[in-house]
Design a protein around this motif. Structure first.
Motif, short mmCIF file in Angstrom:
data_model
loop_
_atom_site.label_atom_id
_atom_site.label_comp_id
_atom_site.label_asym_id
_atom_site.label_seq_id
_atom_site.Cartn_x
_atom_site.Cartn_y
_atom_site.Cartn_z
N GLU A 289 -0.02 -10.99 -10.62
CA GLU A 289 -0.70 -10.25 -9.59
C GLU A 289 -0.93 -9.01 -9.63
OE1 GLU A 289 -2.18 -11.45 -6.77
OE2 GLU A 289 -1.62 -13.63 -6.69
N SER A 290 -1.93 -8.50 -9.11
CA SER A 290 -1.95 -7.00 -9.01
C SER A 290 -1.77 -6.62 -7.72
CB SER A 290 -3.65 -6.67 -9.43
OG SER A 290 -4.45 -6.99 -8.65
N ALA A 291 -1.55 -7.33 -6.77
CA ALA A 291 -1.28 -7.03 -5.31
C ALA A 291 -0.31 -6.04 -5.07
CB ALA A 291 -1.12 -8.14 -4.42
N PRO A 292 1.02 -6.25 -5.70
CA PRO A 292 1.99 -5.16 -5.57
C PRO A 292 1.49 -3.83 -5.92
CG PRO A 292 2.69 -7.20 -6.57
CD PRO A 292 1.29 -7.14 -6.68
N VAL A 293 0.78 -3.44 -6.91
CA VAL A 293 0.27 -2.28 -7.26
C VAL A 293 -0.83 -1.87 -6.23
CG1 VAL A 293 -0.99 -0.86 -9.20
CG2 VAL A 293 0.80 -2.68 -9.90
N MET A 294 -1.60 -2.52 -5.83
CA MET A 294 -2.59 -2.37 -4.67
C MET A 294 -1.77 -1.63 -3.45
SD MET A 294 -5.57 -4.50 -2.83
CE MET A 294 -4.07 -5.52 -1.98
N MET A 295 -0.78 -2.49 -3.28
CA MET A 295 0.03 -2.23 -1.77
C MET A 295 0.67 -0.91 -2.13
SD MET A 295 1.51 -5.77 -0.45
CE MET A 295 2.48 -6.41 -1.97
N LEU A 296 1.27 -0.61 -3.43
CA LEU A 296 2.01 0.70 -3.60
C LEU A 296 0.91 1.70 -3.79
CD1 LEU A 296 4.42 2.44 -4.45
CD2 LEU A 296 3.68 1.84 -6.91
N ASN A 297 -0.26 1.63 -4.10
CA ASN A 297 -1.26 2.86 -4.30
C ASN A 297 -1.67 2.98 -2.79
OD1 ASN A 297 -0.95 2.91 -6.90
ND2 ASN A 297 -2.84 1.72 -7.18
N THR A 298 -1.84 1.98 -1.88
CA THR A 298 -2.12 1.99 -0.50
C THR A 298 -1.19 2.89 0.42
OG1 THR A 298 -3.74 0.03 -0.66
CG2 THR A 298 -3.20 0.88 1.49
N LEU A 299 0.00 2.40 0.24
CA LEU A 299 1.05 3.09 1.02
C LEU A 299 1.43 4.52 0.79
CD1 LEU A 299 3.68 0.09 1.98
CD2 LEU A 299 1.72 0.96 3.19
N ALA A 300 1.33 4.58 -0.55
CA ALA A 300 1.74 6.05 -1.05
C ALA A 300 0.54 7.16 -0.84
CB ALA A 300 2.02 5.92 -2.61
N ALA A 301 -0.75 6.45 -0.90
CA ALA A 301 -1.69 7.53 -0.37
C ALA A 301 -1.73 7.84 1.13
CB ALA A 301 -3.07 6.52 -0.82
N GLN A 302 -1.36 6.80 1.81
CA GLN A 302 -1.18 7.07 3.26
C GLN A 302 0.06 7.92 3.46
OE1 GLN A 302 -3.22 6.08 6.03
NE2 GLN A 302 -1.98 7.85 6.71
N HIS A 303 1.10 7.85 3.11
CA HIS A 303 2.29 8.57 3.02
C HIS A 303 1.95 9.85 2.78
CE1 HIS A 303 6.22 8.92 4.50
NE2 HIS A 303 6.95 9.04 3.16
N TYR A 304 1.44 10.23 1.74
CA TYR A 304 0.96 11.38 0.94
C TYR A 304 0.00 12.22 2.15
CZ TYR A 304 -1.57 14.73 -1.71
OH TYR A 304 -2.18 15.98 -2.48
N ALA A 305 -0.90 11.71 2.71
CA ALA A 305 -2.03 12.14 3.56
C ALA A 305 -0.93 12.54 4.86
CB ALA A 305 -2.92 11.21 3.88
N ASP A 306 -0.07 11.77 5.14
CA ASP A 306 0.67 12.05 6.39
C ASP A 306 1.81 13.47 5.88
OD1 ASP A 306 -0.24 9.90 7.86
OD2 ASP A 306 1.39 8.55 7.11
N THR A 307 2.04 13.46 4.94
CA THR A 307 2.89 14.37 4.30
C THR A 307 1.97 15.75 4.43
OG1 THR A 307 4.25 13.07 3.02
CG2 THR A 307 4.35 15.29 2.54
N LEU A 308 0.98 15.88 3.64
CA LEU A 308 -0.02 16.86 3.67
C LEU A 308 -0.14 17.45 5.15
CD1 LEU A 308 -2.59 16.24 0.91
CD2 LEU A 308 -0.84 17.81 0.79
N ARG A 309 -0.40 16.63 6.06
CA ARG A 309 -0.62 16.62 7.43
C ARG A 309 0.33 17.65 7.84
NH1 ARG A 309 -1.66 12.26 9.00
NH2 ARG A 309 -3.94 12.25 8.62
N VAL A 310 1.75 17.34 7.58
CA VAL A 310 2.66 18.09 8.05
C VAL A 310 2.79 19.68 7.54
CG1 VAL A 310 5.29 18.21 8.40
CG2 VAL A 310 4.03 16.07 8.64
N ILE A 311 2.75 19.49 5.80
CA ILE A 311 2.61 20.60 5.29
C ILE A 311 1.79 21.80 5.62
CG2 ILE A 311 2.20 21.69 3.06
CD1 ILE A 311 3.30 19.22 1.74
#
Length: 440
Positions: A289-311
């Protein structure tokens, strides 16, 4: 905390991904074997100095730092920095090789493993120490005058993982059972803290992120090309790498807040109510299954965007202040007549306070720790976890709900209800009073 000298800062990182030839004999949590690497693992070091005092914040993309006492001793022997000035953390990543002495962790205990696995594990532990000392030398060697700033924001990639199941019994009655799952009705701690350290020329030196979530998006994945499990730095490690790519030359530490009862909203391991009985049911995505990698990429991208917003909201205006550190033990009666202990660690960097505990705090206990500190403070799980057998640090409400010992670590835990909140607060309050000069 009377010193008001300029604050110096330095940082470094080292890759700690094991070489391919080591993978067959290394093991992860729950004795998982690895056959491939999805993304690299790192350890990161952040150093602060003021006057003659230095503190280190060190974080590994591992589940726990495998040999904390040996590593602390090695750092102190080489640098002279006392152990109580060193936070030795792990992001609690569930897809990295494990090591260390874990007699109460079932299949994770080294003596339960074959001789060749034990030998490979010790080789990896030595490799980590070598890389650690390299990174510490570099961080100290790059100390320079710095400005610090920090800010809080929010990120919505986590959820309370403790769920009550209404289970139909054979006689048709319904019983409530506590277990793992997702409970969106319980407000998870979505505070996202980010510290930025920059040189006096405005060049970023380092970032320190703190957020409450388990790094288990990729837990027990079967994403390798041969159907095996891949190594990954998971959510926190991926966000660190994204920040380091966005700010070349900077080192980005990600640390876990009080996440004992908090999971990512998506994961390879899923718990849900059985449609027929309502009982807790576990599902793990099948091999290939590639779904775990897709989930990781999705959540990491969102969390990164949230982090940039704080920075982008941070103003670095702290240039002077003291640095300090101390350790205390929160001790309460245990089940077997021996004390249940949590190692409590507190670092001060100017007006910022960083509290660490030797286990996994549940959300309400993280808040209890912060109640004893000023507003500019964070709490970190897995600070020298293997220096004590703290494990999950449950609040009394969870101990009362989980009557059958279903939650991870409950059956092995020596913790008893009625003590932990007060003992944690006493230890943190005592440390803060001592280090801030406010005692007496």
């Amino acid at each position: 905390m009377g010193n008001d000298a300029p604050i110096l800062c330095g940082a470094a990182r080292r890759c700690i991904t094991p070489p391919p030839e080591w993978l067959p004999q290394l093991r992860g949590l729950q004795d998982v074997t690895f056959t491939e690497v999805l993304d690299d693992l790192y350890l990161r070091v952040l150093a602060f100095r003021s006057g003659e005092d230095t503190v280190l914040v060190i974080c590994f993309d591992c589940d726990k730092v495998p040999c904390p006492q040996a590593y602390l001793d090695a750092i102190t022997a080489e640098t002279g920095i006392p152990a109580h000035h060193i936070s030795l953390l792990a992001i609690h990543n569930h897809t990295a090789p494990i090591g260390g002495w874990r007699p109460n962790e079932g299949p994770n205990f080294i003596l339960r493993k074959p001789a060749q696995v034990q030998a490979a594990t010790h080789q990896y532990e030595a490799f980590l120490q070598e890389r650690l000392l390299e990174a510490v030398r570099e961080a100290l060697g790059t100390l320079r005058p710095a400005r610090l700033g920090w800010q809080n924001g929010e990120s919505y990639v986590n959820v309370c993982r403790v769920q009550d199941y209404q289970v139909t019994q054979p006689d048709g009655s319904v019983a409530v059972q506590c277990g793992l799952g997702r409970d969106f009705s319980v407000p998870a701690d979505r505070r996202l803290f980010v510290l930025k350290a920059e040189g006096l020329d405005g060049t970023p030196i380092a970032f320190l992120t703190n957020y409450a979530v388990h790094n288990c998006v990729m837990i027990r994945n079967l994403c390798a090309r041969d159907g095996g499990t891949v190594i990954s730095s998971d959510l926190g490690g991926n966000v660190s790498q994204m920040l380091e790519q966005a700010y070349p030359g900077a080192v980005a530490l990600w640390t876990s807040g009080a996440a004992g009862d908090v999971n990512p909203i998506l994961s390879n391991e899923i718990f849900y109510p059985d449609p027929a009985t309502g009982a807790q049911t576990q599902y793990i995505l099948p091999a290939g299954e590639s779904a775990p990698v897709m989930m990781l990429n999705t959540l990491a991208a969102q969390h990164y965007a949230d982090t940039l917003r704080v920075i982008r909201t941070i103003s670095c205006d702290v240039e002077r202040g003291s640095v300090c550190g101390g350790v205390a033990w929160a001790e309460a009666p245990g089940k077997d007549g021996n004390p249940y202990q949590v190692r409590v660690h507190l670092l001060g960097v100017g007006p910022l306070w960083i509290a660490g505990v030797s286990g996994e705090l549940y959300t309400s206990l993280g808040q209890a720790v912060l109640e004893k500190l000023p507003a500019d403070a964070i709490v970190q799980n897995h600070d020298g976890s293997l220096l004590a057998e703290s494990g999950y640090i449950y609040d009394d409400a969870i101990l009362a709900r989980d009557t059958e010992g279903v939650l991870p670590g409950r059956r092995e835990s020596q913790q008893q209800p009625g003590y932990i909140r007060a003992t944690l607060q006493d230890a943190v309050g005592m440390l803060y009073a001592k280090l801030s000069g406010s005692e007496g």
